[in-house]
Design a protein around this motif. Structure first.
Motif, PDB file in Angstrom:
ATOM      1  N   ASN A 144       0.832  -1.199   0.000  1.00  0.00           N
ATOM      2  CA  ASN A 144       0.000   0.000   0.000  1.00  0.00           C
ATOM      3  C   ASN A 144       0.871   1.255   0.000  1.00  0.00           C
ATOM      4  O   ASN A 144       2.101   1.164  -0.112  1.00  0.00           O
ATOM      5  CB  ASN A 144      -0.967  -0.025   1.198  1.00  0.00           C
ATOM      6  N   ALA A 145       0.245   2.410   0.128  1.00  0.00           N
ATOM      7  CA  ALA A 145       0.991   3.664   0.060  1.00  0.00           C
ATOM      8  C   ALA A 145       2.001   3.786   1.191  1.00  0.00           C
ATOM      9  O   ALA A 145       3.014   4.490   1.065  1.00  0.00           O
ATOM     10  CB  ALA A 145       0.018   4.842   0.092  1.00  0.00           C
ATOM     11  N   ALA A 146       1.737   3.093   2.306  1.00  0.00           N
ATOM     12  CA  ALA A 146       2.665   3.138   3.444  1.00  0.00           C
ATOM     13  C   ALA A 146       3.803   2.134   3.295  1.00  0.00           C
ATOM     14  O   ALA A 146       4.659   2.021   4.171  1.00  0.00           O
ATOM     15  CB  ALA A 146       1.902   2.873   4.730  1.00  0.00           C
ATOM     16  N   GLY A 147       3.812   1.389   2.186  1.00  0.00           N
ATOM     17  CA  GLY A 147       4.872   0.407   1.967  1.00  0.00           C
ATOM     18  C   GLY A 147       4.655  -0.891   2.713  1.00  0.00           C
ATOM     19  O   GLY A 147       5.577  -1.696   2.862  1.00  0.00           O
ATOM     20  N   GLU A 148       3.431  -1.143   3.173  1.00  0.00           N
ATOM     21  CA  GLU A 148       3.122  -2.366   3.927  1.00  0.00           C
ATOM     22  C   GLU A 148       2.400  -3.368   3.026  1.00  0.00           C
ATOM     23  O   GLU A 148       1.622  -2.969   2.170  1.00  0.00           O
ATOM     24  CB  GLU A 148       2.235  -2.038   5.132  1.00  0.00           C
TER      25      GLU A 148
END
Length: 201
Positions: free
Chosen positions: A197-201
């Motif tokens: 996702n956008a958070a890199g998770e």
């Protein structure tokens, strides 16, 4: 051939193929180049620099075809039953394989490596402590000095109490394919994918 051949890796340009063949009851690496004139695959040759009297199995080839990360078991310099090794192609030959050592390898079982397209992220399956059960997927990143970081578990969104294995990181760097017994599926091992996702998770 009539012998078992499996676990292929292909360079990004489609010109180099590396695979595993069982010879005299043990696994060795073979490679083949695609002919630029006919576009046919050439007769495969054993990868002599890396093959030993014991097993060399699950592996991945870097996008440029110059780095091979692979699993070797029961080696004299091994930390566990199976460890990850690395070899690089230079001046027409593969370098002697080098054990990735701690923190990548552990007394557990490390196998099924996958390199990102840029060569800076290494995913693999391991039974090392700190997981959720069985084989888990782990990530190590290449540091500025060329060493690999302490592997981190990919967490409960990916890993389950059962076996999670065979990671493949898409060239987009954000899509992970893998096989799992623990996520709801059709039975036994199924194939799954996950995207960052956008958070890199």
């Amino acid at each position: 051939t009539p012998l078992p051949e499996y676990l292929p890796s292909l360079s990004a340009d489609g010109q180099l193929l590396v695979f595993t063949r069982v010879v005299n009851g043990q696994e060795d690496f073979y490679f083949s180049f695609r002919s630029p004139e006919t576009n046919d695959w050439q007769p495969p040759q054993p990868l002599e620099e890396l093959n030993t009297p014991v097993n060399e199995g699950a592996h991945c080839l870097s996008a440029d075809g110059r780095v091979l990360v692979f699993t070797a078991c029961n080696q004299r310099d091994g930390l566990g039953s199976c460890d990850l090794y690395i070899s690089t192609w230079s001046k027409g030959e593969w370098s002697p394989p080098r054990n990735l050592r701690p923190p990548v390898n552990s007394p557990g079982y490390e196998t099924q490596p996958s390199l990102s397209a840029n060569g800076n992220t290494l995913l693999f399956a391991s039974t090392r402590p700190g997981g959720f059960g069985g084989n888990d997927l782990w990530q190590s990143d290449r540091l500025p000095d060329g060493r690999w970081s302490t592997p981190r578990n990919l967490g409960p969104a990916i890993n389950t109490a059962e076996d999670d294995q065979a990671p493949f990181l898409h060239p987009d760097g954000r899509t992970l394919y893998f096989m799992s017994k623990g996520h709801p599926g059709m039975g036994g091992f199924d194939l799954f994918f996950s995207r960052k996702n956008a958070a890199g998770e």
